[in-house]
Design a protein around this motif. Structure first.
Motif, PDB file in Angstrom:
ATOM      1  N   PRO A  63       1.077  -1.289  -0.059  1.00 57.03           N
ATOM      2  CA  PRO A  63       0.170  -0.013  -0.112  1.00 57.03           C
ATOM      3  C   PRO A  63       0.632   1.392   0.043  1.00 57.03           C
ATOM      4  CG  PRO A  63       0.096  -1.090   2.186  1.00 57.03           C
ATOM      5  CD  PRO A  63       0.663  -1.799   1.258  1.00 57.03           C
ATOM      6  N   THR A  64       2.020   1.088   0.693  1.00 56.31           N
ATOM      7  CA  THR A  64       2.834   2.470   0.008  1.00 56.31           C
ATOM      8  C   THR A  64       3.705   2.805  -0.535  1.00 56.31           C
ATOM      9  OG1 THR A  64       4.816   1.498   0.707  1.00 56.31           O
ATOM     10  CG2 THR A  64       3.300   1.700   2.733  1.00 56.31           C
ATOM     11  N   TRP A  65       3.371   1.632  -2.251  1.00 53.84           N
ATOM     12  CA  TRP A  65       3.854   2.050  -3.538  1.00 53.84           C
ATOM     13  C   TRP A  65       2.644   3.147  -4.019  1.00 53.84           C
ATOM     14  CZ3 TRP A  65       4.646  -4.000  -5.831  1.00 53.84           C
ATOM     15  CH2 TRP A  65       5.555  -3.833  -5.356  1.00 53.84           C
ATOM     16  N   ARG A  66       4.363   4.149  -4.798  1.00 54.95           N
ATOM     17  CA  ARG A  66       3.111   5.053  -5.839  1.00 54.95           C
ATOM     18  C   ARG A  66       2.571   4.218  -6.819  1.00 54.95           C
ATOM     19  NH1 ARG A  66       2.355   9.068  -2.329  1.00 54.95           N
ATOM     20  NH2 ARG A  66       4.524   9.074  -1.377  1.00 54.95           N
TER      21      ARG A  66
ATOM     22  N   THR B  17       0.286   8.987  -6.709  1.00 51.56           N
ATOM     23  CA  THR B  17      -0.663   8.494  -5.367  1.00 51.56           C
ATOM     24  C   THR B  17      -0.028   7.386  -5.012  1.00 51.56           C
ATOM     25  OG1 THR B  17      -2.534   9.119  -6.852  1.00 51.56           O
ATOM     26  CG2 THR B  17      -2.938   7.684  -4.870  1.00 51.56           C
ATOM     27  N   PRO B  18      -0.357   6.850  -3.335  1.00 51.63           N
ATOM     28  CA  PRO B  18       0.157   5.492  -2.985  1.00 51.63           C
ATOM     29  C   PRO B  18      -1.097   4.938  -3.102  1.00 51.63           C
ATOM     30  CG  PRO B  18       0.404   6.947  -1.055  1.00 51.63           C
ATOM     31  CD  PRO B  18      -0.553   8.210  -2.537  1.00 51.63           C
ATOM     32  N   VAL B  19      -1.044   3.400  -3.561  1.00 52.22           N
ATOM     33  CA  VAL B  19      -1.729   2.046  -4.069  1.00 52.22           C
ATOM     34  C   VAL B  19      -2.635   2.088  -2.744  1.00 52.22           C
ATOM     35  CG1 VAL B  19      -1.992  -0.285  -3.891  1.00 52.22           C
ATOM     36  CG2 VAL B  19      -0.177   0.919  -5.095  1.00 52.22           C
ATOM     37  N   GLY B  20      -2.466   2.613  -1.674  1.00 52.98           N
ATOM     38  CA  GLY B  20      -3.818   2.420  -0.423  1.00 52.98           C
ATOM     39  C   GLY B  20      -4.715   2.463  -0.507  1.00 52.98           C
TER      40      GLY B  20
END
Length: 602
Positions: A373-376, A414-417
């Motif tokens: 979830p922290t990945w862009r 945007t972060p995946v989360g």
């Protein structure tokens, strides 16, 4: 002249710093059937919620005609989890009332497959709490459709319905007298049901006459004249226009614009796919063998899904796979994927699946794969590859493919989360394509995707050189992206359908009629069938008499309830009235039992 039901006057709505709707004015009149389209997040649901007065506008006003009977299907139901399906859908209707009501029978059969709700453990007496989101949604839709309304407002009514359920719902809505406003991404459904379209774009709402096909033609003409849209968008619209005019001309009804102008737009547009060229390129990438299924049997636990199936997926084949829920569509893909993953080591219960040595499979399942979830967004795509070869000399960077799938430069960070369900679905598709597969399995790829994203995905797949199997309830997507349709009809066999989904629906109807005929022939004949015509007429006459008695009993019950409420503090009086009420309930139950017996005789 049609009566105006709802007026939306100069309405605006802002979320944060973004104006979803900016000075929008619209109206809904008797007989209108309006389809609402637009990108996810552009304000479709907000518009219909304000139309139904479920959400307040920041400025402007929404007015309803006096006494408007409004029915609303939202994305989240308000069903009582402790109640049964019977309580929520049928309400207080006695068995003889709802069983004798053609509309109730039609809704229960159309949405659940039978009056006894065969997919539910206890039929109508199933408690709602443990049911899935899709089952609850069908219950909420059934409850809505059984009632009478002047206006129906539906948000994604086709979600969780199979091909047959969507076809039934389209016919049901066409036959209703209620006006309709409907948000859906199902383009076939829009074409079947709607006579007007609202296109929600960047704060504005554009109105068009006709169904989805007419809307595509009119939008292309509007943008040709205005010449305000970028070249890429123009090309996408022209390509879809070419598909609609050439591939399925019968879709359009009565366009309210110049057909000559529409034809002029596509004069130089090639067909969506050059099938022979793609087949040649696919063969060079895949060789002769892709998947060969030899006399296979597929099981799910003790349940036999497929038996003695021999089939071949060749290089460049584009297959649409349809079938009843639980027939084994996903299980078939999983068995093929398992054989590919283990290089032929993992095999089905019986038979063998041979996999080509050059096969590189990408499998989009119904479950969205979990990502950090922290990945862009851009980072999640670049983890797979920086650039992708789309064949025929076309190449895209990770950033360009992100933009094609609706992730603009700002959204790419945007972060995946923080992504919505639909956005995560798009990202999953993106990552699969970035890995440059030569075989694609797509299981319900259209879930949560808006029409514009679907169009872009279709455009991308048009030039994709490989083999593909698509499972989808979205008829438009299946017809648009595949060349042949195969079906699982629930009899453990796999069949090719030369006439596609129309033939599938015809076969399903024939099978259901045959099963019903067999059941009727096998059932012991009731004594009523041997009765004379005179006896049957007498039974009908007594039925009518009982129905009048039931109406009187119902009136007495209503009066007694009112008297009990009036005399709530007089315990002796309440006890006497309660005794009378119990006697009436007993009388009503006896009459209902006699009604059911006579209904068989008549």
């Amino acid at each position: 002249m049609a009566v105006n039901l709802v007026n939306v006057e100069n309405v605006s709505k802002v979320y944060g710093t973004r104006a979803l709707l900016d000075g929008v004015s619209l109206g809904v009149s008797e007989g209108d059937r309006v389809g609402v389209v637009g990108r996810n997040g552009d304000g479709k649901t907000t518009l219909i919620r304000m139309l139904a007065k479920l959400e307040e506008a920041d400025t402007g006003r929404v007015t309803h005609s006096g006494g408007l009977r409004l029915g609303v299907l939202t994305q989240h139901d308000s069903l009582d989890s402790a109640a049964t399906v019977r309580h929520e859908v049928i309400g207080d209707m006695a068995d003889h009332e709802w069983a004798g009501n053609a509309k109730v029978r039609d809704v229960l059969t159309g949405l659940f497959g039978g009056l006894d709700l065969p997919g539910f453990p206890k039929g109508l007496d199933t408690v709602i709490g443990p049911l899935s989101g899709g089952e609850r949604r069908r219950i909420a839709l059934a409850k809505l459709l059984i009632e009478e309304q002047d206006l129906l407002v539906l948000d994604e009514p086709t979600n969780h319905l199979d091909v047959e359920g969507i076809a039934w719902l389209a016919e049901h809505l066409r036959n209703r007298r209620s006006a309709l406003v409907c948000v859906t991404h199902d383009r076939w459904f829009l074409d079947q049901v709607c006579t007007r379209m609202w296109d929600v774009q960047r704060g504005d709402v554009y109105e068009y006459e006709g169904g989805y096909s007419d809307y595509v033609f009119a939008r292309a003409e509007r943008e040709r004249i205005a010449a305000t849209e970028e070249v890429k968008r123009q090309n996408l619209i022209r390509k879809e226009l070419a598909w609609l005019r050439r591939g399925a001309p019968a879709r359009t009804s009565k366009p309210r614009f110049r057909v000559e102008a529409a034809n002029e737009l596509i004069a130089d547009v090639p067909p969506p796919r050059d099938s022979s060229e793609l087949m040649k390129f696919a063969s060079s990438r895949l060789g002769k063998t892709v998947f060969d299924l030899e006399d296979i049997t597929v099981q799910a636990g003790p349940k036999l899904l497929l038996k003695h199936v021999t089939w071949q997926l060749g290089p460049g084949d584009r297959i649409g796979l349809v079938g009843v829920n639980g027939a084994g569509k996903t299980s078939l893909l999983r068995a093929m994927a398992a054989a590919a993953r283990t290089e032929g080591e993992e095999q089905p219960a019986a038979g063998r699946i041979a996999v080509g040595k050059t096969v590189k499979l990408a499998y989009l399942s119904q479950e969205v794969a979990e990502l950090d979830p922290t990945w862009r967004v851009l980072q999640a795509v670049q983890q797979v590859r920086e650039r992708v070869d789309l064949g025929k000399g076309r190449e895209m960077t990770a950033g360009q493919l992100c933009e094609t799938f609706g992730f603009n430069k700002e959204k790419q960070w945007t972060p995946v989360g923080d992504l919505s369900g639909g956005e995560r679905r798009r990202l999953q598709l993106l990552r699969l394509l970035m890995d440059e597969p030569n075989v694609l399995f797509l299981d319900e790829p259209t879930n949560d995707l808006d029409i514009e994203t679907l169009t872009q995905l279709e455009d991308l797949l048009d030039g994709w050189p490989g083999s593909m199997i698509v499972i989808s309830h979205d008829r438009f997507f299946v017809e648009r992206t595949t060349d042949r349709v195969f079906a699982l009809l629930g009899d453990s066999a796999l069949r090719m359908l030369p006439r596609g989904i129309d033939e599938y629906l015809e076969r399903r109807r024939s099978m259901e009629e045959a099963v019903a005929a067999q059941a009727a022939a096998a059932a012991p004949k009731p004594a009523a069938s041997e009765k004379s015509a005179a006896d049957q007429r007498a039974a009908k006459k007594e039925l009518q008499k009982i129905e009048r008695q039931l109406d009187k009993v119902s009136e007495k019950e209503t009066k007694l309830h009112a008297q009990i409420a009036e005399n709530a503090t007089d315990f002796a009086k309440v006890a006497d009235l309660d005794a009378q009420l119990r006697d009436l309930v007993g009388e009503r139950e006896e009459l209902e039992m006699r009604w059911l017996e006579l209904a068989e005789d008549a």
